[in-house]
Design a protein around this motif. Structure first.
Motif, mmCIF file in Angstrom:
data_model
loop_
_atom_site.group_PDB
_atom_site.id
_atom_site.type_symbol
_atom_site.label_atom_id
_atom_site.label_comp_id
_atom_site.label_asym_id
_atom_site.label_seq_id
_atom_site.Cartn_x
_atom_site.Cartn_y
_atom_site.Cartn_z
ATOM 1 N N LEU A 281 0.837 -1.198 0.000
ATOM 2 C CA LEU A 281 0.000 0.000 0.000
ATOM 3 C C LEU A 281 0.875 1.252 0.000
ATOM 4 O O LEU A 281 0.568 2.239 -0.677
ATOM 5 N N GLU A 282 1.971 1.191 0.720
ATOM 6 C CA GLU A 282 2.893 2.344 0.714
ATOM 7 C C GLU A 282 3.446 2.578 -0.685
ATOM 8 O O GLU A 282 3.592 3.722 -1.128
ATOM 9 N N GLU B 192 -8.674 -11.941 -10.410
ATOM 10 C CA GLU B 192 -9.202 -10.672 -10.960
ATOM 11 C C GLU B 192 -9.098 -9.502 -9.987
ATOM 12 O O GLU B 192 -8.552 -8.464 -10.310
ATOM 13 N N THR B 193 -9.679 -9.662 -8.808
ATOM 14 C CA THR B 193 -9.654 -8.532 -7.877
ATOM 15 C C THR B 193 -9.517 -9.043 -6.442
ATOM 16 O O THR B 193 -9.469 -10.252 -6.215
ATOM 17 N N ALA B 194 -9.450 -8.095 -5.507
ATOM 18 C CA ALA B 194 -9.287 -8.475 -4.105
ATOM 19 C C ALA B 194 -10.531 -9.205 -3.603
ATOM 20 O O ALA B 194 -11.645 -8.934 -4.060
ATOM 21 N N GLN C 46 -7.427 -2.111 -1.652
ATOM 22 C CA GLN C 46 -7.844 -3.386 -2.261
ATOM 23 C C GLN C 46 -6.855 -3.849 -3.325
ATOM 24 O O GLN C 46 -6.667 -5.043 -3.530
ATOM 25 N N ARG C 47 -6.198 -2.900 -3.962
ATOM 26 C CA ARG C 47 -5.169 -3.283 -4.932
ATOM 27 C C ARG C 47 -3.995 -3.955 -4.204
ATOM 28 O O ARG C 47 -3.452 -4.962 -4.677
ATOM 29 N N ARG D 84 2.616 2.368 -10.992
ATOM 30 C CA ARG D 84 2.807 2.073 -9.559
ATOM 31 C C ARG D 84 2.389 0.632 -9.261
ATOM 32 O O ARG D 84 3.050 -0.077 -8.502
ATOM 33 N N ALA D 85 1.285 0.211 -9.885
ATOM 34 C CA ALA D 85 0.789 -1.148 -9.649
ATOM 35 C C ALA D 85 1.782 -2.181 -10.187
ATOM 36 O O ALA D 85 2.034 -3.211 -9.547
ATOM 37 N N ILE D 86 2.358 -1.909 -11.352
ATOM 38 C CA ILE D 86 3.343 -2.842 -11.923
ATOM 39 C C ILE D 86 4.514 -3.007 -10.947
ATOM 40 O O ILE D 86 4.931 -4.127 -10.623
#
Ligand code: SF4
Ligand SMILES: [Zn+2]
Ligand SMILES: [Zn+2]
Lengths: 93, 339
Positions: free
Chosen positions: B33-34, B177-179, B223-224, B265-267
């Motif tokens: 998350l950070e 797919e998702t959290a 959630q990501r 950022r997600a990558i």
């Protein structure tokens, strides 16, 4: 890739992306193309109302027949796509 | 030339340098998350670190894959992002691919240097007809093409898992797919647990698990991070990372495209969560990241690509990605038949 020109199911009065009938508006000049026809690959999209559709068609195959607006049967493979209208035949990318 | 800020400016990146790069231990959910909350100027440093992690723990090779739909549309499930659900008013019509076409696509995919060919069906899970088709397809492809075959056929029974493994399917795709906490907002016709059960059976049977994410569906950063941590806990061989491409007629058709910086950022975060996993660029990158972003991702933790088109949408031309890999001096992973 050269499309199979034996049919014209991509070109006509209906938008290949949203399936709507093109408006009859005409192009009013300015810096846009010299006709009211934009091209997205081999799919012609008329009028300003469907510019976004034209842009979408760079990244997806058409879903509607340009001639009759019917939904096309579309098969996408890694290097090509094929779109078929029951009335107006099949086009391959 | 961009100057990359040193990671020392950002404590989480310093922690990641030691924990992930040096010790090979993925970041925790709170740490992820950070990373996802890093300010824009920190993104190049995060990507650079993720790239180093990828080079150290995975190597410089890039795994190339082609995917194809053997059965398109008409799915009884209601995944809100999916144009192939039969429950939404989507323009995608049901269609089956014939086997000669499938073999042709496998040949074309192999010709790009790809080592993976994934056969996908829009189903809740396979029935006997589909399993028979798959068996037939695998045999024909194996006769004519030297390529690893993967499948993505929805939820499986134990018997189906065993059959696929015995037919030589070396990898099976089934995405989270998702959290877990967001899943009920996106899918109501099956549960997260059912997805996890298939994933567990696949691993148990000795197939490689490919378990992916689709981000940009309106989930929060928390959630990501949760999703990345849940994927890491599954220890999949591969994680395909998709970015939502809002499809007409689906409940998510009006969802805003994800911001490119958030995608980067997600990558970085996914790589820092899973230092050894194959992290693949999948659907939606063209829209979300464009050409420049594609390059940044490959220099930021991504080490696999899907070449050419996706299942219902078109990708960049395969040649564009292959040229980019040459430019980046990243060799394509060579074929090693695992089974
Ligand atoms: S199970 Fe797969 S094909 Fe069916 S709706 Fe969900 S994502 Fe689409
Ligand atoms: Zn339109
Ligand atoms: Zn027609």
């Amino acid at each position: 890739m050269i499309p199979n020109r034996s049919t014209s199911s991509l070109i006509g009065s209906f938008c290949g992306h949203c399936g709507e009938l093109y408006p009859t508006e005409t192009f009013d000049g300015g810096s846009a193309p010299p006709s009211n026809v934009l091209q997205a690959g081999d799919v012609h999209v008329a009028g300003t109302a469907h510019r976004e559709c034209a842009a979408r068609l760079q990244l997806e195959p058409p879903r509607y027949c340009g001639q009759c607006g019917r939904r096309l049967k579309v098969q996408v493979s890694p290097h090509a796509w094929t779109a078929s209208c029951s009335r107006h035949g099949t086009v391959t990318s | 030339m961009t100057t990359i800020s040193p990671t020392t400016e950002y404590p989480i990146l310093e922690t990641a340098r030691q924990q992930v790069l040096e010790d090979g231990i993925g970041l925790t959910e709170a740490q992820l998350l950070e990373v996802l909350r890093l300010p824009d100027p920190a993104v190049p440093a995060a990507l650079e670190l993720a790239h180093q992690v990828r080079l150290k723990h995975c190597g410089e090779d890039v795994e190339v894959e082609g995917i194809i739909s053997i059965k398109t549309g008409g799915c009884p499930e209601d995944c809100h992002f999916c144009s192939q659900s039969g429950l939404f008013d989507s323009p995608v019509r049901g269609v089956w691919l014939d086997i000669p076409e499938l073999v042709r696509a496998a040949k074309e995919t192999a010709a790009t240097g790809a080592t993976e060919f994934c056969i996908v069906a829009a189903v809740r899970g396979p029935d006997i007809k589909l399993m028979n088709q798959i068996k037939f397809a695998i045999d024909r492809i194996n006769e004519e093409v030297d390529i690893n075959i993967a499948c993505s056929l929805g939820m499986l029974t134990q018997r189906q898992v065993d059959q696929l493994a015995s037919w030589g399917v070396h990898r099976y795709n089934h995405n989270l797919e998702t959290a877990r906490s967001y899943f009920p907002q996106v899918v109501t016709t099956h549960s997260y647990e059912e997805r996890l059960e298939t994933c567990a059976m696949v691993k148990e049977a000795g197939m490689e698990l490919c378990c992916g994410a689709l981000i940009g569906m309106g989930e929060s950063l928390e959630q990501r991070a949760e999703l990345a941590a849940q994927l890491a806990a599954l220890e999949p061989h591969e994680v395909p990372l998709n970015f939502l491409n809002p499809r007409p007629g689906t409940p998510l058709e009006n969802q805003q495209l994800m911001d490119g910086k958030d995608a980067l950022r997600a990558i970085a975060a996914f790589r820092l969560a899973m230092p050894r996993t194959v992290l693949r660029y999948a659907g939606g990158r063209e829209l979300t990241l464009g050409d420049l972003g594609t390059r940044e991702g490959l220099l930021g933790g991504i080490n696999a690509v899907i070449v050419g088109n996706y299942l219902t949408t078109l990708g960049r031309p395969a040649a564009a990605d292959l040229t980019l890999l040459v430019d980046l001096n990243m060799p394509i992973k060579e074929l090693q038949k695992t089974l």
